[in-house]
Motif scaffolding. Structure first.
Motif, PDB file in Angstrom:
ATOM      1  N   GLN A 208     -13.712  18.606  13.650  1.00 53.26           N
ATOM      2  CA  GLN A 208     -12.740  18.284  14.945  1.00 53.26           C
ATOM      3  C   GLN A 208     -11.603  18.635  14.033  1.00 53.26           C
ATOM      4  O   GLN A 208     -11.086  18.059  13.131  1.00 53.26           O
ATOM      5  N   SER A 209     -10.664  19.453  14.751  1.00 47.46           N
ATOM      6  CA  SER A 209      -9.354  20.069  14.015  1.00 47.46           C
ATOM      7  C   SER A 209      -8.320  18.854  14.217  1.00 47.46           C
ATOM      8  O   SER A 209      -8.367  18.059  15.081  1.00 47.46           O
ATOM      9  N   ASP A 210      -7.430  18.780  13.347  1.00 49.13           N
ATOM     10  CA  ASP A 210      -6.526  17.856  13.152  1.00 49.13           C
ATOM     11  C   ASP A 210      -5.073  18.291  13.797  1.00 49.13           C
ATOM     12  O   ASP A 210      -4.214  17.473  14.198  1.00 49.13           O
ATOM     13  N   ASP A 211      -5.042  19.522  14.705  1.00 45.54           N
ATOM     14  CA  ASP A 211      -3.883  19.888  15.088  1.00 45.54           C
ATOM     15  C   ASP A 211      -3.578  19.367  16.628  1.00 45.54           C
ATOM     16  O   ASP A 211      -4.381  18.567  17.179  1.00 45.54           O
TER      17      ASP A 211
ATOM     18  N   TRP B 137     -11.937  24.260  16.178  1.00 42.24           N
ATOM     19  CA  TRP B 137     -12.441  23.690  17.255  1.00 42.24           C
ATOM     20  C   TRP B 137     -13.796  24.461  17.642  1.00 42.24           C
ATOM     21  O   TRP B 137     -13.841  25.634  17.632  1.00 42.24           O
TER      22      TRP B 137
ATOM     23  N   LYS C  64      -8.310  16.674  23.667  1.00 41.74           N
ATOM     24  CA  LYS C  64      -9.297  16.406  23.151  1.00 41.74           C
ATOM     25  C   LYS C  64     -10.489  16.044  23.612  1.00 41.74           C
ATOM     26  O   LYS C  64     -10.270  15.044  24.667  1.00 41.74           O
TER      27      LYS C  64
ATOM     28  N   ARG D 201      -8.663  27.477  14.281  1.00 41.49           N
ATOM     29  CA  ARG D 201      -8.066  26.196  13.723  1.00 41.49           C
ATOM     30  C   ARG D 201      -9.320  25.201  13.715  1.00 41.49           C
ATOM     31  O   ARG D 201      -9.180  24.109  13.294  1.00 41.49           O
TER      32      ARG D 201
END
Length: 71
Positions: free
Chosen positions: A10-13, A35, A70, A33
């Protein structure tokens, strides 16, 4: 004994960074990114509330992302 499944990355953005973007551009950016699943929904759509790691949800109105979260 079976191994424990590893959830998808999972992206941290920040989801807020997608609000206001064109929906198609936002989808492409989310994939870049990291996802694994990107879901676009119309305003007021009825959806299940299960959390899915690696999924990013967009609420799209008039071709623009108006909300993002999310799971």
């Amino acid at each position: 004994m079976a191994s424990i499944p590893i959830p998808p990355a999972q992206s941290d953005d920040a989801p807020e960074s997608y609000v206001g973007l064109d929906a198609e551009a936002a989808k492409r950016l989310a994939r870049v990114r990291g996802w694994t699943t990107v879901r676009a929904l119309p305003p007021g759509a009825i959806i299940t509330m299960e959390y899915l790691a690696g999924r990013l949800n967009f609420e799209v109105d008039g071709g623009r992302v108006v909300r993002c979260w999310k799971g």
